[in-house]
Design a protein around this motif. Sequence first.
Motif, short mmCIF file in Angstrom:
data_model
loop_
_atom_site.label_atom_id
_atom_site.label_comp_id
_atom_site.label_asym_id
_atom_site.label_seq_id
_atom_site.Cartn_x
_atom_site.Cartn_y
_atom_site.Cartn_z
N HIS A 60 0.95 -1.18 0.11
CA HIS A 60 -0.06 -0.17 0.07
C HIS A 60 1.05 1.26 0.14
N PHE A 61 -0.07 2.32 0.08
CA PHE A 61 0.79 3.72 0.28
C PHE A 61 2.03 3.75 1.07
N ASP A 62 2.06 3.29 2.24
CA ASP A 62 2.90 3.62 3.28
C ASP A 62 4.34 2.65 2.98
N ASP A 63 4.06 1.63 1.93
CA ASP A 63 5.19 0.70 1.48
C ASP A 63 5.91 1.26 0.35
N ILE A 64 5.15 2.05 -0.33
CA ILE A 64 6.14 2.35 -1.63
C ILE A 64 6.63 3.90 -1.67
N PHE A 65 5.93 4.68 -0.65
CA PHE A 65 6.34 6.28 -0.62
C PHE A 65 6.99 6.59 0.55
N LEU A 66 7.86 7.40 0.54
CA LEU A 66 8.50 7.98 1.72
C LEU A 66 7.52 8.92 2.45
N LYS A 67 7.56 9.12 3.86
CA LYS A 67 6.75 9.88 4.48
C LYS A 67 6.72 11.38 4.16
N SER A 68 5.27 12.11 4.03
CA SER A 68 5.21 13.33 3.53
C SER A 68 3.94 13.92 4.00
N LYS A 69 3.94 15.21 3.80
CA LYS A 69 2.79 15.94 4.27
C LYS A 69 1.96 16.07 3.17
N ILE A 70 2.28 15.77 1.90
CA ILE A 70 1.42 15.74 0.49
C ILE A 70 0.36 15.08 0.49
N HIS A 71 -0.61 15.18 -0.02
CA HIS A 71 -1.92 14.61 -0.13
C HIS A 71 -1.52 13.27 -0.89
N TRP A 72 -2.00 11.89 -0.67
CA TRP A 72 -1.76 11.09 -1.59
C TRP A 72 -2.26 11.01 -2.86
N ARG A 73 -3.13 11.81 -3.25
CA ARG A 73 -3.91 11.98 -4.43
C ARG A 73 -2.69 12.63 -5.27
N PHE A 74 -1.63 13.09 -4.86
CA PHE A 74 -0.56 13.79 -5.69
C PHE A 74 0.53 12.67 -5.67
N TYR A 75 0.26 11.61 -5.92
CA TYR A 75 1.15 10.40 -5.75
C TYR A 75 2.22 10.57 -6.57
N LEU A 76 2.04 11.18 -7.96
CA LEU A 76 3.14 11.39 -9.00
C LEU A 76 4.33 12.24 -8.68
N LEU A 77 3.94 13.09 -7.39
CA LEU A 77 4.83 13.90 -6.89
C LEU A 77 5.59 13.63 -5.54
N HIS A 78 5.14 12.29 -4.96
CA HIS A 78 5.66 11.75 -3.88
C HIS A 78 7.08 11.04 -4.15
N LYS A 79 8.05 11.07 -3.04
CA LYS A 79 9.16 10.37 -3.19
C LYS A 79 8.94 8.98 -2.91
N LEU A 80 9.54 8.24 -3.70
CA LEU A 80 9.52 6.67 -3.70
C LEU A 80 10.41 6.22 -2.70
N ASN A 81 9.91 5.17 -2.12
CA ASN A 81 10.92 4.39 -1.44
C ASN A 81 11.44 3.30 -2.16
N LEU A 82 12.78 3.52 -2.74
CA LEU A 82 13.14 2.86 -3.68
C LEU A 82 13.68 1.46 -3.34
N SER A 83 14.41 1.18 -1.95
CA SER A 83 14.73 0.09 -1.68
C SER A 83 13.68 -1.09 -1.53
N LYS A 84 12.47 -0.62 -0.87
CA LYS A 84 11.51 -1.29 -0.87
C LYS A 84 10.80 -1.74 -2.05
N LEU A 85 10.52 -0.72 -3.20
CA LEU A 85 10.24 -0.85 -4.63
C LEU A 85 10.98 -1.81 -5.42
N TYR A 86 12.28 -1.92 -5.28
CA TYR A 86 13.28 -2.68 -5.89
C TYR A 86 13.08 -3.95 -5.64
N ALA A 87 12.84 -4.32 -4.16
CA ALA A 87 12.31 -5.74 -3.71
C ALA A 87 11.29 -6.18 -4.19
N ILE A 88 10.27 -5.31 -4.51
CA ILE A 88 8.94 -5.73 -5.00
C ILE A 88 8.94 -5.99 -6.52
#
Length: 411
Positions: A60-88
């Motif tokens: 889910h959201f918390d698995d793939i994005f780093l913590k941020s105050k930006i609303h989730w609907r701005f998902y293309l602007l969020h920073k990715l959790n690259l280490s977790k996403l690489y494993a996925i």
Amino acid sequence: MLIIYSALSLGGIETFFVRFAKQRFLEGKKTKFILYAPLNYVGYNMELIQQLHKYAEVYHFDDIFLKSKIHWRFYLLHKLNLSKLYAIASDCSIIHVADAFSGLLASKILSELKLSKPITFGIYHAKEFTWGDGGLPYFERVNRNFVFNVNSSKNLLCYSNVTKENVEKKIGRKLNNAKNFRLGVIEKSYQKGKKFSSNSSIRICSVGRLAPFKTYNFWMPEVVRELRDKGVNVILDIFGSGECEENIKNIVSNYSDCITLKPAFDYSEFSKIVSSYDLFVGSGTAIVEAASLGVPSVIGIESIEKPLTYGFFCDFSDYEYHALGLPFKLKSVADIIYEFYLLDIKSKNMLSERHKKQSEKFLISECVKNFEIMQVSNTPEFNFNKFLYTFSYIFFHKKNSILRKSIYHDY
């Protein structure tokens, strides 16, 4: 395989994903899901989420994005959790999506991970990619450029010939390499189905999201009244929730003696509930599931303003049966149901068997096999202005929310 989607609500695409994951699990295949809406998003159906967790790895959201105050609907602007996403993503041979928004997130993930993989697009509803008649907002121009120009047509999946033809007509060119096979809806062919024993009354139901393009929920009350005026004892139950719930509730209030608007039920209850009815009216995957139970099913043509239909699902299962504009004569829904009422028991049971037989074209095992044998191409990296895209999307939908428009119905 990795599937990226926004949130698992109760709908045709979402229930397909659960069935798809289950079938792959039974065949010893691994499936992963990224559902990028936060788990506290109101659109989630928790029963489907629980089912999906049995058959797939779900993130889910918390698995793939780093913590941020930006609303989730701005998902293309969020920073990715690259280490977790690489494993996925690293061991997944293909990424599948059902819309351009998820496809662009998949592209962003692959780009930042420096991975090259194919992104396949399932065209589950032709209007997802064909709404509007010019003057499209920036975000939708980006969507279509990515899907139809950047991505290979080998990576497009159409679930009927009519879907493919409608998309080709809209974009003005052929999609010669797009795949075409039926969507998986039922897990098995039911040996036992509906058995009729009485002609005294007709119990009808419809099931699904109460959306603007499902116009049959608006005019079916008129059909019921017309039939009752002819002396037919008809009861209609409409199961569902959605953006049109209040409007339908107001309509149904004028028919309280014979029509009831009932809340959506858990997906696991579908066969038990729907098989207790004599007729089903609807579209999408729900009508296939109803047919698989042997419940004769009247096609609810989407976006049609008058109570007209092509007929029963079993006679049009080879086509995009709920699409408006097929080259078939339209018939009165009231007449179709009245003719059904006049049938003898033997004829009704034969109609039930025809529905069960035709539903077998939509076996989930065949659909999974078709996914496996697809020849696909890696999707090139795609660059666009993510800030402009995001604000274009938010502004467009905010404006149309105020104007009470739906892009799939009013455009």
